[in-house]
Design an enzyme around this catalytic site. Sequence first.
Site, mmCIF file in Angstrom:
data_model
loop_
_atom_site.group_PDB
_atom_site.id
_atom_site.type_symbol
_atom_site.label_atom_id
_atom_site.label_comp_id
_atom_site.label_asym_id
_atom_site.label_seq_id
_atom_site.Cartn_x
_atom_site.Cartn_y
_atom_site.Cartn_z
ATOM 1 N N HIS A 1 0.830 -1.204 0.000
ATOM 2 C CA HIS A 1 0.000 0.000 0.000
ATOM 3 C C HIS A 1 0.861 1.249 0.000
ATOM 4 O O HIS A 1 0.519 2.253 -0.594
ATOM 5 C CB HIS A 1 -0.912 -0.009 1.227
ATOM 6 C CG HIS A 1 -2.102 -0.885 1.038
ATOM 7 N ND1 HIS A 1 -2.849 -1.364 2.073
ATOM 8 C CD2 HIS A 1 -2.664 -1.361 -0.088
ATOM 9 C CE1 HIS A 1 -3.827 -2.104 1.591
ATOM 10 N NE2 HIS A 1 -3.727 -2.122 0.300
ATOM 11 N N ARG B 1 -7.197 -3.331 -28.317
ATOM 12 C CA ARG B 1 -7.418 -4.450 -27.386
ATOM 13 C C ARG B 1 -8.915 -4.475 -27.087
ATOM 14 O O ARG B 1 -9.394 -3.739 -26.226
ATOM 15 C CB ARG B 1 -6.614 -4.250 -26.106
ATOM 16 C CG ARG B 1 -5.103 -4.454 -26.285
ATOM 17 C CD ARG B 1 -4.382 -4.396 -24.944
ATOM 18 N NE ARG B 1 -3.040 -4.942 -25.009
ATOM 19 C CZ ARG B 1 -1.928 -4.200 -25.018
ATOM 20 N NH1 ARG B 1 -2.009 -2.890 -24.990
ATOM 21 N NH2 ARG B 1 -0.741 -4.780 -25.067
ATOM 22 N N ARG C 1 -8.097 -6.305 -32.703
ATOM 23 C CA ARG C 1 -7.725 -7.663 -32.285
ATOM 24 C C ARG C 1 -8.967 -8.315 -31.691
ATOM 25 O O ARG C 1 -9.654 -7.721 -30.853
ATOM 26 C CB ARG C 1 -6.626 -7.601 -31.224
ATOM 27 C CG ARG C 1 -6.262 -8.999 -30.728
ATOM 28 C CD ARG C 1 -5.097 -8.967 -29.808
ATOM 29 N NE ARG C 1 -5.446 -8.448 -28.500
ATOM 30 C CZ ARG C 1 -4.551 -8.263 -27.525
ATOM 31 N NH1 ARG C 1 -3.275 -8.521 -27.744
ATOM 32 N NH2 ARG C 1 -4.929 -7.803 -26.355
ATOM 33 N N GLU D 1 2.922 -14.157 -31.252
ATOM 34 C CA GLU D 1 3.267 -14.059 -29.829
ATOM 35 C C GLU D 1 3.548 -15.433 -29.219
ATOM 36 O O GLU D 1 3.843 -15.547 -28.049
ATOM 37 C CB GLU D 1 2.205 -13.303 -29.035
ATOM 38 C CG GLU D 1 0.784 -13.681 -29.326
ATOM 39 C CD GLU D 1 -0.224 -12.763 -28.633
ATOM 40 O OE1 GLU D 1 0.163 -11.902 -27.852
ATOM 41 O OE2 GLU D 1 -1.425 -12.942 -28.910
ATOM 42 N N ASN E 1 5.267 -8.938 -25.751
ATOM 43 C CA ASN E 1 5.054 -9.255 -24.322
ATOM 44 C C ASN E 1 4.899 -10.763 -24.151
ATOM 45 O O ASN E 1 5.568 -11.392 -23.337
ATOM 46 C CB ASN E 1 3.812 -8.550 -23.778
ATOM 47 C CG ASN E 1 3.806 -7.076 -24.077
ATOM 48 O OD1 ASN E 1 4.861 -6.492 -24.304
ATOM 49 N ND2 ASN E 1 2.639 -6.474 -24.105
ATOM 50 N N ASP E 2 3.987 -11.331 -24.924
ATOM 51 C CA ASP E 2 3.789 -12.778 -24.806
ATOM 52 C C ASP E 2 4.920 -13.551 -25.468
ATOM 53 O O ASP E 2 5.344 -14.590 -24.969
ATOM 54 C CB ASP E 2 2.438 -13.183 -25.409
ATOM 55 C CG ASP E 2 1.314 -12.962 -24.413
ATOM 56 O OD1 ASP E 2 1.500 -13.336 -23.243
ATOM 57 O OD2 ASP E 2 0.275 -12.392 -24.785
ATOM 58 N N ARG F 1 5.189 -13.178 -17.497
ATOM 59 C CA ARG F 1 5.386 -11.752 -17.777
ATOM 60 C C ARG F 1 5.070 -10.869 -16.568
ATOM 61 O O ARG F 1 5.443 -9.702 -16.546
ATOM 62 C CB ARG F 1 4.552 -11.326 -18.992
ATOM 63 C CG ARG F 1 3.072 -11.518 -18.846
ATOM 64 C CD ARG F 1 2.338 -11.372 -20.167
ATOM 65 N NE ARG F 1 1.825 -10.036 -20.383
ATOM 66 C CZ ARG F 1 1.124 -9.674 -21.458
ATOM 67 N NH1 ARG F 1 0.892 -10.549 -22.419
ATOM 68 N NH2 ARG F 1 0.682 -8.466 -21.587
ATOM 69 N N CYS G 1 3.516 -4.687 -31.840
ATOM 70 C CA CYS G 1 2.570 -3.983 -30.969
ATOM 71 C C CYS G 1 2.817 -4.288 -29.500
ATOM 72 O O CYS G 1 2.134 -3.767 -28.634
ATOM 73 C CB CYS G 1 1.132 -4.300 -31.350
ATOM 74 S SG CYS G 1 0.732 -6.040 -31.196
HETATM 75 C C1 PEP Z 1 1.703 -8.850 -26.531
HETATM 76 O O1 PEP Z 1 1.579 -9.994 -26.063
HETATM 77 O O2 PEP Z 1 2.794 -8.320 -26.778
HETATM 78 C C2 PEP Z 1 0.501 -8.048 -26.820
HETATM 79 C C3 PEP Z 1 0.567 -6.912 -27.477
HETATM 80 O O3 PEP Z 1 -0.666 -8.535 -26.327
HETATM 81 P P1 PEP Z 1 -1.141 -8.349 -24.793
HETATM 82 O O4 PEP Z 1 -0.088 -7.521 -24.107
HETATM 83 O O5 PEP Z 1 -2.463 -7.683 -24.872
HETATM 84 O O6 PEP Z 1 -1.179 -9.760 -24.339
HETATM 85 MG MG MG Z 2 -0.424 -10.913 -25.984
#
Ligand code: PEP
Ligand code: MG
Length: 842
Positions: free
Chosen positions: A455, A562, A599, A693, A716-717, A727, A764
């Site tokens: 917090h 998204r 998407r 991804e 990211n994925d 992640r 992206c």
């Molecule tokens: C990603 O995985 O990079 C991506 C853009 O999708 P999200 O972050 O929404 O899973």
């Molecule tokens: Mg993703």
Amino acid sequence: MSAIPSLELLAPLSGVLLPLDQVPDPVFSGRLIGDGVCIDPTSSVLCAPLSGVVSNIQDSGHAVSITDEQGVQVLMHIGLDTVNLAGKGFTARVREGESVEAGQVLIEFDADYLALHARSLLTLVLVVSGEPFTALVDGVVDTGQPLLCLGARTPAEVATRQEEGEALFSKPLILPNANGLHARPAAVLAQAAKGFAASIQLHKHQSSANAKSLVAIMALQTVKGDVLQLSAAGEDAQAALDSLVALIAEGCGETAAAEAPVETFDAPVTSSLSLLRGVCASPGTALGQVMQLSEQVLNIPEAGAGEERERGLLEGALAQAARELQTLQEGAAGSAQAEIFRAHQELLEDPELLEQAQLLLGQGKSAAFAWRGATEDTAALFKRLGNELLVERALDLLDVGQRVLRLILGAEARAQVLPDDTILIADQLTPSQTASLDTRRVLGFATVGGGATSHVAILARALGLPALCGLPAQVLEVANGTPVLLDADLGQLHLTPEDADIQQLLAKREQQRERRERDSELAHHAAITRDGQHIEVTANVASLEEVEQSLALGGEGVGLLRSEFLYLERSSAPSVEEQAATYQAMAQALGPERNLVVRTLDVGGDKPLAYVPMDGEANPFLGIRGIRLCLQRPELLRQQLRAILACAGQTRLHIMLPMITRLSELREARQLLVEEARALGIAELPKLGIMIEVPAAALMADRFAPEVDFFSIGTNDLTQYTLAMDRDHPQLASQADSLHPAVLRLIASTVKAAHAHGKWVGVCGALASEVLAVPVLLGLGVDELSVSVPLIPSIKAAVREVNLQQCRVLVDQVLDQEGAEQVRGILRDHQQATAATPVLEH
Ligand code: PEP
Ligand code: MG
């Protein structure tokens, strides 16, 4: 009075008997719903094991419960994950409320269809009313054969049950909260549960908690993705379940964004005396002087002056503390602080804490002693449980404890006089201390305890104060007045900053400010490299508002919409009309010349939807996510496609499929798109692309490329799956780096395959929003960067600074490195070298 006689249950179908422990589903093997047996069926007709009333039959026809006159309730569940078949393969032969005889047909099912489409045919027979039983057969069983003998119940047991009513159970629920049911959501749940007369329990595996007790809920140590269940007994049990199930599904008032983890740094084991390292709790830098926070010592007598008097003192102090917290909450309405004070208020009413304090009062202890005992014992229990989040919540408890103690003892909260430019140092800072900091004097703080999700960290971010936590205890020995430099971004506290360090920091800040200003002025200019290559810089958005902001900041379209925002935090799916209106508004804002890449729904076990029931998954990131979920529920996808198609022709419409792993998924989705477009009379299909991804898709990009219009790389994925690092894992945050050469190599092969077939590639994922990564992504041949809205001007500026030819040379160098750290080093050198060369205006 004699006992109610025992009862024989008949086998509802033929098959092989298995113990529940062997069922490969923790909800059943953990007896979360009830104890019983499992049958691997050889027949395909489910019959009633006892006479009674059909107390529940699922719309999807895969599960049915029968309750007899004595309240014995038996649930039968055909197959595993069969809820996902949405009724296909099942024919119900009875209706809810109907009386049935033992042996009567309840449900017929198509065993062949189930064998092909469900995880398993294993059928559960569960005595959910809880009677003990013994099995009457072993091995193979035939329909109608005596299966279980239920133990007798005494009339007293029956009477108690009838008085309270049978305990009703909810369906299993997947906990969506990023940090489990910690203080704030637990407080919301406990508060809501208290609104019902029924006794309510929250179950996790074999453990249960009183759902009206915040402390008990927190001690369950829930984490995101846990499969929970509620049970309730009493008059309003059903209403309680309905309301609390919805509340849990919605995150108990907590949104994913509110709990988004902050970037953290691993604290290296060694710290020199001039430089201490910690974890960033709130970003930023500050230059100031040390002020150690001193503790107020309270004198607490053990013996009370009469039980009545002490009880009155405690009650008065609790009521006063509740009023103080209410005032603090109202003063901070709508902010993170308000939520924290609400959780503190809830702690004041916690039945288990109060019970503990009452117990001590009953032993003749003083009110202060009893209250301190109750709060400190519970806080110590939280700490012992070893869960990082609970350790942080223990601090909340001690904070509330201290507030009440001061009121009991009539001790004023002592405000420490702070000099200007204070960097406050403490072992721990309680949320109350943090919220009452005089931000005109305090520039930042550093603590030994606490964590990035505490917090205190949330409050520091809300106050905009840089903060470090997890520092070594040496920090408590630094003398008041010592000049220090707090660099929370780098997780560092410089104890003896050289003049040069200070000048460097000030210069860095000034440079960043100037650069931001310059980038904003040029935001509407195209992003063209020094050697003339135009790179499209588009936006990642999740609302119409963000689309509009992106255009104001020079965004050239939407590279990733998204669409989950339309689906999450609601109790039923959005209608086609509602979705279509949203997409159309965005299309209109963008106009006919810009891309809108929508998407399709990307949710699943990690982001469950209340109205799409799913069984819990051990590894939701590897489970029914993204396109997998949509293809299991084609109607959901069809509706979304219809809504997206409503804006065909108004903008450069693109549809993008998430989490694609296999070619068949792309083909199946394309087929649905073709059918929906045909039904709407749309001749020209929008562009169809996939996210890259999953490493399998990157490695097979040459096979995907001929069948798509574009790729967009979700770094990211792709990073989490390539490096096998969650992640959101706090300890892996600094290692799960998308600049790892393994990830970059996958991007390289994806781009190569796409370009060989004349298809464009975007990025992206968050890597596209990193200025440092721009040269490497451009050198790899990426055509579009879809970035977080506020960063559009900076990324466009970064594109203008590089020379594509040089970026390609740079790529050869980075792909050969051993890790992300080395890649970052090379990119930093490159950045410095290019920054030194003036940019020509286009
Ligand atoms: C990603 O995985 O990079 C991506 C853009 O999708 P999200 O972050 O929404 O899973
Ligand atoms: Mg993703």
